[in-house]
Write an enzyme that holds these catalytic residues in place. Sequence first.
Site, PDB file in Angstrom:
ATOM      1  N   HIS A 184      45.161  35.546  39.182  1.00  0.00           N
ATOM      2  CA  HIS A 184      44.632  36.918  39.161  1.00  0.00           C
ATOM      3  C   HIS A 184      43.109  36.815  39.098  1.00  0.00           C
ATOM      4  CE1 HIS A 184      45.076  41.278  37.737  1.00  0.00           C
ATOM      5  NE2 HIS A 184      43.783  41.039  37.661  1.00  0.00           N
ATOM      6  N   HIS A 207      39.145  38.056  39.913  1.00  0.00           N
ATOM      7  CA  HIS A 207      38.203  39.131  40.217  1.00  0.00           C
ATOM      8  C   HIS A 207      37.038  38.540  41.014  1.00  0.00           C
ATOM      9  CE1 HIS A 207      39.552  42.372  37.135  1.00  0.00           C
ATOM     10  NE2 HIS A 207      40.558  41.585  37.445  1.00  0.00           N
ATOM     11  N   CYS A 242      36.513  44.745  35.750  1.00  0.00           N
ATOM     12  CA  CYS A 242      36.459  44.790  34.294  1.00  0.00           C
ATOM     13  C   CYS A 242      35.239  45.576  33.821  1.00  0.00           C
ATOM     14  CB  CYS A 242      36.419  43.370  33.729  1.00  0.00           C
ATOM     15  SG  CYS A 242      36.165  43.302  31.951  1.00  0.00           S
ATOM     16  N   ASN A 286      38.799  43.699  41.805  1.00  0.00           N
ATOM     17  CA  ASN A 286      39.796  42.663  41.995  1.00  0.00           C
ATOM     18  C   ASN A 286      39.696  42.065  43.402  1.00  0.00           C
ATOM     19  OD1 ASN A 286      41.796  42.683  39.610  1.00  0.00           O
ATOM     20  ND2 ASN A 286      41.557  44.858  40.069  1.00  0.00           N
TER      21      ASN A 286
END
Length: 298
Positions: free
Chosen positions: A204, A206, A237, A246
């Site tokens: 995952h 970013h 974030c 993302n």
Amino acid sequence: MDRVKLVEVGPRDGLQNEAARVPTAVKIELVERLADCGLRHIEAASFVSPKWVPQMADGAAVLAGIRRKAGVVYSALTPNLKGLAAALAAGADEVAVFTAASESFCQQNIHCSIDQSLARFTPVLAEARARRIRVRGYVSTVLGCPYEGDISPDAVARVAGALYRMGCYEVSLGDTIGTGTPGKARAMLAAVRREVPITRLAAHFHDTYGQALANLYAVLEEGVRIADCSVAGLGGCPYAKGASGNLASEEVVYLLHGLGFQTGVDLARLVETGHWISQQLGRENSSKVGRALGHQSV
């Protein structure tokens, strides 16, 4: 041909920090469009306190309103038993719990220590197991923290291993502030895979520093076959300076298809969806692939 499982987090992680309220009808249509693109795992809602994440207050309405498509898993984020009960009542097929590899980030994000967060999950996992609901685990800040800087791979491995042993069937490793590089990603993965089977690990990433796609490629080479992504690169974030969102689903699919992996996703329809949601939000599409292919697809 090798297959990569994609977990589309746009409707939850991608939208949760939008300043202006996104109408429930738009969220529902986004989930339905993503399913029509061929995505089979969609994180559609979050059942955290609306005090902390007001954008996600309509999770039950979203799950109730979507046109369910056979073979698609519609999941929700659940921090505790109350959230789990609400998610299951709303019809979530799967749930997820979340913590961090950084003590400081854990305190700032969910207002408790890492060990306290894990203790909170114990009854959630027990109840989900009794209800035969699968639970996914998220670990934030695996490649860097806005408060502590670099995070030790062993610290990430400890938390990921704890989630796996508790019963999380899959553990997603999040570079929450997007400071990771391929070398750091490989080193982190080498430590974590000693605690969790590689087949149960998801990436995952970013894209704050433009490294997300390179990081994904690095862990694919190491055997990871699960990737989180967000249509149009939505999200980011709020604690990360200069956060740009993302890793875009369009970029991920384009890369994977170019490498010969199967995803089951129609890239042209995904590009259309990325442009559509960007227009709904009144923002520029953050996906480079979306912008490049958009004139061919819309």
